[in-house]
Write a protein that holds these residues in place. Sequence first.
Motif, PDB file in Angstrom:
ATOM      1  N   ASP A 334       0.847  -1.188   0.000  1.00 20.44           N
ATOM      2  CA  ASP A 334       0.000   0.000   0.000  1.00 20.44           C
ATOM      3  C   ASP A 334       0.885   1.241   0.000  1.00 20.44           C
ATOM      4  O   ASP A 334       1.851   1.337   0.767  1.00 20.44           O
ATOM      5  CB  ASP A 334      -0.888  -0.018   1.251  1.00 20.44           C
ATOM      6  N   ARG A 341      -0.806  -4.683   0.065  1.00 17.81           N
ATOM      7  CA  ARG A 341      -1.808  -3.817  -0.554  1.00 17.81           C
ATOM      8  C   ARG A 341      -3.239  -4.167  -0.146  1.00 17.81           C
ATOM      9  O   ARG A 341      -4.058  -3.282   0.105  1.00 17.81           O
ATOM     10  CB  ARG A 341      -1.677  -3.871  -2.080  1.00 17.81           C
ATOM     11  N   GLY A 344      -3.820  -2.861   3.441  1.00 16.52           N
ATOM     12  CA  GLY A 344      -3.742  -1.422   3.680  1.00 16.52           C
ATOM     13  C   GLY A 344      -5.065  -0.756   3.985  1.00 16.52           C
ATOM     14  O   GLY A 344      -5.196  -0.064   5.010  1.00 16.52           O
ATOM     15  N   PRO A 345      -6.094  -0.909   3.140  1.00 14.54           N
ATOM     16  CA  PRO A 345      -7.369  -0.235   3.417  1.00 14.54           C
ATOM     17  C   PRO A 345      -8.042  -0.729   4.696  1.00 14.54           C
ATOM     18  O   PRO A 345      -8.847  -0.007   5.288  1.00 14.54           O
ATOM     19  CB  PRO A 345      -8.218  -0.583   2.185  1.00 14.54           C
ATOM     20  N   ASP A 348      -5.939   1.335   7.662  1.00 12.55           N
ATOM     21  CA  ASP A 348      -5.619   2.757   7.545  1.00 12.55           C
ATOM     22  C   ASP A 348      -6.028   3.482   8.823  1.00 12.55           C
ATOM     23  O   ASP A 348      -7.213   3.521   9.178  1.00 12.55           O
ATOM     24  CB  ASP A 348      -6.362   3.351   6.345  1.00 12.55           C
TER      25      ASP A 348
END
Length: 476
Positions: A334, A341, A344-345, A348
């Motif tokens: 990310d 990746r 990551g969301p 966050d």
Amino acid sequence: MQENLPVIVIGAGPIGLATAAHLRERGQEVLVLEAGDSAGAAIAQWSHIKLFSPWRFNIDAAARRLLETRSEGYAGGWEAPRITKLPTGAELVSEYLQPLAAHPQLSPRIRYGHRVAKISRVLADGRGADKARTAHRDEAPFLVRTETPGGPVDLLGRAVVDASGTWNQPSPVGRAGIQAIGEAQARERGFLICGLPDPLGADEQELAGKKLLVLGAGHSAANTVIALGRLQKKFPDTRILWGLRGAANPIRLYGGGAADQLPARGQLGTSLRRLVENGNVELLENVSVASMSAGERLSVSLADGRELGVDRIIAATGFRPDLQMLSELRLDLDECVEAPRQLGPLIDPEFHSCGTVSAHGEKQLAHPEKNFYIVGMKSYGRAPTFLMATGYEQVRSIAAALSGDTAAAGRVELDLPETGVCSTDLGGSCDAPAASGTTCGTEPAEAAGCCSSPQPVNLGLPTGTLHGNTELTRAR
């Protein structure tokens, strides 16, 4: 060739040893590489700190089965500490990690004093397969270069699980994520202290009677400020400055107090508030360090033109992953938090606290580099929302995948409550779930509706309504 090679695990901390326990339970060969001279070497550096979470959340299931089960050459009989007790870092090591590392299933498979410098690939004939090499890459063994007291050593593995953490990679105190001018020199001369000092123990002589600037707004900063307040009682000429990068927000700084779901965490905020309101601690807002100059004292220049003269800076500004050792591997990270990746969301920190991070496993942690995984605190990159129980679920899933059990790898075997408990360790990592029965605050999720979609949360000591401080926000 691959089948005869071990899975190499980097780090003999809680997550690394849990990885080894899960792999051994499935009959897989494993080799654990630890840079320190004992299990939990990084934790030993904050041994005086007490976690907020009780023992029940700090012991991995496979590790517990290994310790409690009698086997050939092992008498069993290990007894878990009282599950409601809050352990210190020292107790986490002595009562759990050391017995686990000494187990005959793991002890011969751990190499201490092996610091991993680089990871790459080699082909079966010994030729290298650097990052640019694609042909036969997935079948090529991993080459792990280690630095040992006897010199460099190369080791081969069929898979690599990086559980090395972030403790040895503190974030800079300078603005914009880079070192302030003069920061490196200040660190070399001992003006800059990172981590979690022990003002009432090993560091008393170093800090007593000094003018000290604590930077940071998380649990590490909070614990340090409180410990310095106790030092100040013993040495009244000690001055404490507490620097925040933004404006002071009472809820963000002090948490829920008596309204907090965990008494230990609530007491932390109450003690902080008392120190500030009584004038024992001077609170500085909008502290953005531009440069510093080391003379007899340390001169600190802030971006807004203010100048500070201090004897020491205690940096509690977080940690970040060491990615240099992985530069020859094909990673998919990310761009913001430097986590895998797909993860990551989910982590966050602008949208999630430790309690709202979904359980995840092998699928979310996979990289284009087949059979390579980053786990534990390092897998969260720069996000301070890591949950130890989530790390145990990560490695359970990965061990299943590396053993060919795709069904078990794909299952989620951890139900995370919506209320997380941020611990006092590792610069703001999260340590364990709070008591069950509540979700987003003091109301069930169905009634409160506050967890239906990601919402920004305050970062620092608490994480707003997501951590049970609904009464405070309503009062405002």
